[in-house]
Design an enzyme around this catalytic site. Structure first.
Site, short mmCIF file in Angstrom:
data_model
loop_
_atom_site.label_atom_id
_atom_site.label_comp_id
_atom_site.label_asym_id
_atom_site.label_seq_id
_atom_site.Cartn_x
_atom_site.Cartn_y
_atom_site.Cartn_z
N CYS A 1 -3.26 3.74 2.89
CA CYS A 1 -3.78 2.40 2.60
C CYS A 1 -4.69 2.46 1.38
CB CYS A 1 -4.50 1.85 3.82
SG CYS A 1 -4.97 0.13 3.66
N CYS A 2 -5.98 2.32 1.59
CA CYS A 2 -6.90 2.24 0.46
C CYS A 2 -7.81 3.45 0.40
CB CYS A 2 -7.76 0.99 0.58
SG CYS A 2 -6.81 -0.47 0.96
N TRP B 1 0.81 -1.22 0.00
CA TRP B 1 0.00 0.00 0.00
C TRP B 1 0.84 1.26 0.00
CZ3 TRP B 1 -1.85 -4.18 2.95
CH2 TRP B 1 -3.03 -4.74 2.46
#
Lengths: 761, 545
Positions: free
Chosen positions: A417-418, A333
């Site tokens: 991260c996402c 990530w």
């Protein structure tokens, strides 16, 4: 058309490099102000982009060969003789002649670091799995003299926390590994140089007066650790021959300095997600200045970015095979946020934003860095279409709504991260994995007992939550289930917050990220990021109970192990308000419940609907649910509708997800992944790009937060599964990140293949 | 209709999609007009321009051999869902944010024109709501409703199943004459939209050039109403449903149509159609008088300067790097006037996007482009920007305004960073008014502008996007094009939005047409600003006989 009169050559401008435009960034640490006063928005197309240089191509060929070799043999290289640290390793090179940007985590490319501070057992298991052993004496010394975060947490866990954890009601908790999700403002290294940052932090430390409360003592200790970390950073760069004590002066230095900042973070920490930030607009200022001064060419500008991205693609952490089971494909990530709009209405897209995306062409598709385009309705049209084209070609980009985030975070935030937004250098977050809300629904029916785990002593189903009355009705009654479910969620929320508080107290104590926090403001705002898995199952289950007839099939312990459903019921993913409202209510209820319990260090509670690939493992650990999903079957990823239930086409599916509330509720992100078949999105390539752009615009206008778009055939994936050698770089977006398809487990591949492919024959 | 390429994958029961609280509830009588819906696909990207929600209506009088949704043939079916026009509108409103400039709602089927009353009400509601409509028909509807329905249709997806009576009967058990009647009476019935011709190509039936020629002849009378011809390759996914319904499948054993070949023939048909249209016009059979096309005046050529350029002394004539003696208009000034001009001249540095005069501003200066480019434009009554003209280095604006003392009736905005020389009215009056060279240039420029305006009118008055696009590109090729081995290269500082505006089209439509032209091999483009015209003759066929 030719210009009639060319301006005569001016020889005076080729050497002088103009100073940056002044601003408050000179008086205080304020990267945003520097960007705003100096950057050049770019609204044009991709015509200016050039191919990779010979050097880059040769370097990438070498790097790629190494990566493929590790994938082929399944073996990893680990620096076994020492523990992690910002300045713990000798410099490492792949090829000194070819590398324009230098620096590896350890003293060789792809060599992983042992970081024992998060959890020692995790390290041991990882090494054992690969048949490796750390240098003699290391383990003994550590265990004798040090304690890890993991040990700290388990010293303080209550039986209830352990039970929730082992039953899989709370999973993926960062109690045995690094929490990650922190983004240092790596740009500060380039803009100010470390000497200035160290001086500033010393001043912060000196200014911190007041009685020595526990809070203040901790803060003072942290500031001191940060100063030491900055000094280590400087020494680490010096080993590579660079003095990052001073500010970067050229584009090449700016890229190198920023990378050193990030490199320090990934030497120091093995966090789950070690994101990169939002760097391209910043770097563009240096690159455009050098280009204008004739110091570099476009090819050299692209070379800098290509080589930076090569480094980012080679980031590796030591993890257990079980971790890979949960999060497939060795993800790191290294999220870079791209684009978005400034609060004054200018676009933050620059030429370097496009150069960064262009690496998907110069170096080929890849899951890392995790390219995250911050989408706004106001983004330049050419940029939107360029992104859409890359998505169709490479499947490597995710999209998130700048229009939703900008009002909350301003215009200098990034995604960790996402889907987790935070203001760079001003916010950090305590990562909290997720609670399994589908399992929680079964607890509401089964009186707080787990449908899968048996209590060792009694041989009866394990009691995880106390004081929940089992439902004994022959047919489930909606109001009754809802009432019990609220009880479960209330109790779960308290347990979840307490667990997180325990974890992050210990993480701060035993595995503090001094290097990353040194690249923050001295006082930061903290988020505590809770998460939820199984929202679509919960919505569909409640809908089934409400609109159809659901009869539990109970076993000898009175546990509902299966459900007989009579009649149809509205299903989430079809833009049907009857069920979409249930998803919304549950998310809101749980978010509110969490907020009633104070979080460690005054953190602000947020919630994500995100599973990454762990939806497969959640499925395995969860019994049959009232929506008709059988025990063991995967969950839908993130906030996605369950596979095959969104039968009204892509737009209805997107609309259902777009209804989930972001601000104040699911403010740690709502992940959605769609797969469409190429020939169904338009007859001609140009139409496909336009249509995809239109879909993204429409979704975000509806209030959608995040979407991964895969444009591919099921047949293509089946072929790639059977013949991985034919398409080694097939990259697909899963929930919140991308993976090389052939590095997924067979089970995960099958799950991806089983997802809804929106197609029309 | 239930032809190939237009049915939803999962045969969705519309109940799931409709989000209608009344679904299956109230009796029909209470709800006014009711439609019988086979299924709904919220994202249709192949059935009409842009992103469209497709509503498949129940009922079809035809029995096409290759029908892969035979369950949509009966008008009433257990599986069908009832919907009111208001519910259709509500559904469309939910998708509106995706529609953009071109997208909207498509009614397919079945044969949507069979449910005339329902379709009429839906179309009316959608039009009132500003949502564009498409109807996918094979021409076998309820003729009693054509007069009401057809004027409300923006895009007609007109299926041509076969090109003669025999094949028509064999393949679909319908009458060719009915189809021809339908097509012939479209305009008479008030249809004002565009037509996309569609044809399902079966191997061994119509997969050759001769068949495409017949297809073209069949649709040729529709003339400029036709925007494009789509060839849909036959596939065999319908077999399963026929088997499930216990029906024989008449095309058993016929392999799917090769997609590449179908695509080749689609290109052939589109090209052929335009050529035939042009030929028809030549013989006087055309439906529209083409705009006259002539050689442009050589406005951009730098004419010989009355001043010999002396490199040693040229310094003194330089202003911001521009040798002023090379500018048009002023190069005809007397030496004395030129020297005076040096003090009068103001150099305007404008940045891209700067508006340096506006509609209503007094015309007290003349603007000459030294470097860069700018456009003049005004806003149409509906608020769109309409570009009137683009000025390049050497061009000037305001000459006639200075002569007549009129105010500007348009805005001037820089398309790139530009250097613009300006001359005052006072200087103009004293030195230019009696200079025949200068007046002549002003006249020439005015004439040129008028001709561009005429072209603009003819482009804007045509409904056919292909003509508008082709014509604009050829105009640009004529004026700005540079001949290269690969074709005529046009480099523009206009984005797609501006090009569309110039052509009188939305950006989406213009981009789509450009893409189609690329697919047809007429042109290519690199990025958004460089267009390479590879086949000017093919483009010319769009508007010239």
């Amino acid at each position: 058309m030719t210009q009639m009169n060319q301006v005569p050559e001016n020889t005076a401008t080729t050497t002088a490099v103009p100073a940056f435009r002044p601003g408050v960034w000179q008086e205080r640490i304020d990267v945003r102000n520097f960007i705003q006063t100096n950057y050049t928005p770019y609204e044009g197309d991709d015509d200016f982009l050039v191919d990779a240089t010979e050097k880059t191509r040769a370097l990438w060929a070498k790097a790629d060969a190494m990566v493929q070799e590790q994938v082929r043999t399944g073996q990893v290289d680990v620096a076994l003789d020492r523990f992690s640290g910002i300045d713990a390793y000798d410099p490492g090179y792949l090829d000194r002649e070819l590398e324009v940007i230098v620096g590896f985590q350890a003293d060789a490319p792809l060599r992983r670091i042992i970081n024992p501070y998060g959890g020692f057992r995790m390290v041991e298991n990882s090494l054992k799995a690969y048949g490796l052993e750390m240098a003699p004496g290391l383990a003994e010394s550590f265990n004798e003299y040090r304690k890890s975060h993991n040990q700290g947490v388990f010293d303080a866990y209550t039986p209830a926390m352990r039970a929730a954890r082992s039953a899989g009601l709370l999973t993926g908790l960062p109690d045995a590994y690094g929490r990650g999700r922190i983004i240092g403002d790596y740009r500060r290294v380039a803009l100010y140089g470390l000497d200035r940052l160290i001086a500033a932090r010393r001043a912060d430390r000196a200014a911190d007066s007041g009685p020595a409360t526990e809070e203040r003592i901790r803060h003072r200790e942290e500031l001191s650790e940060q100063i030491r970390a900055l000094e280590e950073m400087k020494r680490m760069a010096a080993r590579y021959g660079y003095d990052i004590g001073r500010p970067a002066e050229t584009a090449a230095e700016a890229v190198q300095w920023v990378y050193f900042g990030y490199l320090a973070a990934i030497k120091e920490n093995n966090g789950a997600a070690m994101s990169f930030g939002r760097n391209t607009t910043f770097l563009d200022i240096y690159i455009e200045r050098d280009l204008a001064a004739g110091r570099i060419t476009e090819a050299e500008a692209q070379e800098l970015i290509d080589q930076l991205v090569i480094k980012l693609r080679l980031v590796r952490h030591l993890r257990t095979p079980e971790y890979d089971d949960l999060f497939a494909g060795d993800p790191t990530w290294v999220t870079e946020s791209l684009g978005g709009m400034a609060t004054d209405g200018r676009t933050l897209v620059t030429r370097t934003t496009m150069r960064f995306l262009h690496t998907l062409t110069t170096l080929g598709p890849a899951p890392e860095p995790n390219m995250t385009v911050l989408w706004s309705e106001d983004l330049p049209r050419d940029f939107k279409e360029y992104c859409a084209r890359l998505t169709i070609q490479t499947g490597s980009i995710q999209y998130e709504s700048d229009d939703l985030m900008r009002p909350l975070y301003g215009d200098d935030y990034a995604i960790a991260c996402c889907v987790s937004a935070m203001r760079i250098g001003r916010d950090m977050q305590f990562f909290g994995a997720r609670a399994n809300l589908a399992k929680a629904l079964l607890y509401a029916i089964n009186g707080g007992r787990d449908e899968k785990r048996m209590d060792r002593a009694s041989g009866k189903p394990m009691q995880v939550l106390e004081g929940i009355e089992p439902i004994t009705d022959e047919v489930l009654d909606y109001e009754c289930v809802k009432e019990r479910y609220c009880q479960v969620l209330d109790q779960l929320a308290g347990l979840y917050v307490d667990t997180m508080n325990t974890i992050h107290y210990m993480h701060d104590k035993y595995a503090y990220e001094a290097g990353q926090m040194a690249l923050h403001d001295p006082e930061v705002h903290r988020y505590m990021a809770f998460g939820v898995a199984g929202i679509s199952i919960v919505a569909d289950s409640l809908s089934a109970i409400r609109y159809a007839e659901v009869r539990p099939v109970r076993d000898e312990n009175g546990m509902a192990m299966d459900f007989e459903i009579t009649g149809g019921f509205p299903q989430y993913g079809n833009d049907d308000e009857r069920v979409d409202s249930l998803a919304r209510e549950v998310a809101k209820y749980f978010s509110d419940a969490l907020k009633r319990h104070p979080a460690y260090r005054g953190a602000e509670h947020t919630l994500s609907l995100l599973t990454i690939t762990s939806n497969v493992v959640y499925g395995k650990k969860t019994g049959t649910t009232p929506d008709g999903r059988k025990a063991g079957e995967p969950f839908a990823p993130g906030a996605n509708p369950m596979h095959g239930r969104d039968r009204s086409g892509v737009l209805a599916s997107l609309n259902s997800v777009a209804k989930l509330p972001y601000a104040g509720v699911c403010q740690d992100g709502i992940s959605n992944t769609i797969s469409v078949v190429p020939r169904t999105i338009g007859r001609h390539p140009g139409e496909r790009i336009q249509h995809l752009t239109g879909i993204l615009d429409g979704y975000f206008r509806q209030g959608g937060f995040h979407v991964n778009v895969n444009v591919m055939d099921r047949e293509m994936l089946i072929d790639a599964m059977e013949h991985p050698e034919k398409n080694p770089n097939l990259t697909i977006r899963v929930s919140g990140y991308a993976v090389h398809f052939n590095r997924l487990s067979r089970e995960q591949q099958l799950e991806v293949i089983s997802r809804t492919f929106h197609t029309r024959v | 209709m239930s032809e190939q390429g237009t049915t939803p994958s999962a045969a969705v029961a519309a109940a799931d999609a409709a989000a209608a609280p009344a679904a299956g509830g109230a009796a029909a009588a209470d709800r006014g007009t009711i439609g019988y819906i086979h299924s709904i696909e919220t994202m249709g990207l192949l059935d009409g321009p842009g992103i469209r929600t497709v509503i498949f209506l129940q009922g079809c009088p035809l029995r096409c051999a290759y029908c892969h949704n035979p369950d949509s043939q009966p008008l009433r079916s257990e599986a069908a869902t009832e919907m009111t026009p208001a519910e259709v509108l509500a559904l469309a409103e939910r998708q509106r944010s995706y529609f953009g400039e071109e997208g909207g709602v498509t009614f397919s089927g079945g044969e949507p024109l069979l449910q005339g009353a329902f379709l009429y009400e839906c179309l009316r509601l959608l039009r009132d709501a500003g949502i564009t409509t498409a109807v996918d028909t094979s021409g076998f509807g309820d003729p009693n409703w054509y007069r009401q329905v057809l004027p409300l249709v923006d895009t007609l997806l007109l299926d041509v199943k076969a090109f003669d009576a025999e094949r028509f009967r064999d393949l679909i058990q319908g009458s060719f004459a009915t189809w021809v009647n339908f097509a012939d009476s479209l305009v008479e019935n008030g249809f004002e939209g565009q037509i996309w011709i569609r044809h399902v190509m079966l191997p061994g039936w119509s997969d050759d050039e001769a068949s495409m020629d017949r297809l073209v002849e069949t649709v040729l009378p529709l003339g400029y109403l036709v925007d494009r011809i789509d060839i849909l390759p036959y596939h065999t996914m319908g077999i399963e449903k026929h088997t499930a319904m216990g029906r024989p499948y008449r095309l058993e054993g016929l392999p799917p149509m090769d997609e590449t070949r179908a695509w080749e023939l689609e290109r052939y048909a589109n090209r052929r159609f335009i050529e035939r249209l042009a030929a028809g016009r030549e013989t006087g059979a055309g439906t529209r008088t083409p705009a006259p096309r002539r050689k442009e005046a050589e406005m951009n050529q730098v004419r010989e300067s009355p001043y010999a350029v002396d490199p040693d002394t040229s310094q003194i004539w330089l202003r911001d790097g521009i040798d002023l003696r090379k500018l048009p208009l002023v190069r005809h000034l007397s030496i004395a006037a030129f020297e005076e001009m040096m003090s009068d001249f103001r150099m305007l540095q404008v940045r891209k996007g700067d508006v340096f005069f506006r509609s209503g501003d007094p015309a007290d200066r003349l603007y000459i482009v030294a470097t860069g480019q700018f456009k003049i434009y005004r806003y149409t009554v509906d608020g769109r920007e309409q570009i009137l003209y683009i000025y390049n280095p050497g061009d000037f604006v305001g000459g006639l305004n200075l002569l007549t003392g009129h105010r500007y009736v348009y805005n001037g905005q820089a398309l790139e960073d530009s250097l613009i020389c300006t001359m005052s009215k006072d200087f103009f009056d004293r030195h230019c008014l009696d200079n025949p060279h200068i007046l002549r240039q002003i006249l020439e420029k005015s004439y040129d502008r008028i001709r561009w305006a005429e072209d603009l009118i003819s482009r804007l008055s045509s409904a056919n996007a292909g003509i508008k696009t082709a014509e604009l590109i050829l105009r640009f090729a004529d004026r700005y094009g540079v001949q290269t081995p690969e074709g005529i290269r046009i480099e523009l500082n206009l984005n797609r939005e501006e090009l569309g505006s110039y052509a009188g089209l939305s950006r989406e439509t213009f981009t789509r047409k450009l893409g189609e032209f690329r697919e047809l091999g007429y042109l290519d483009f690199s990025g958004n600003r460089i267009i390479l015209v590879k086949d000017p003759d093919a483009l010319m066929a769009y508007f010239e006989g």
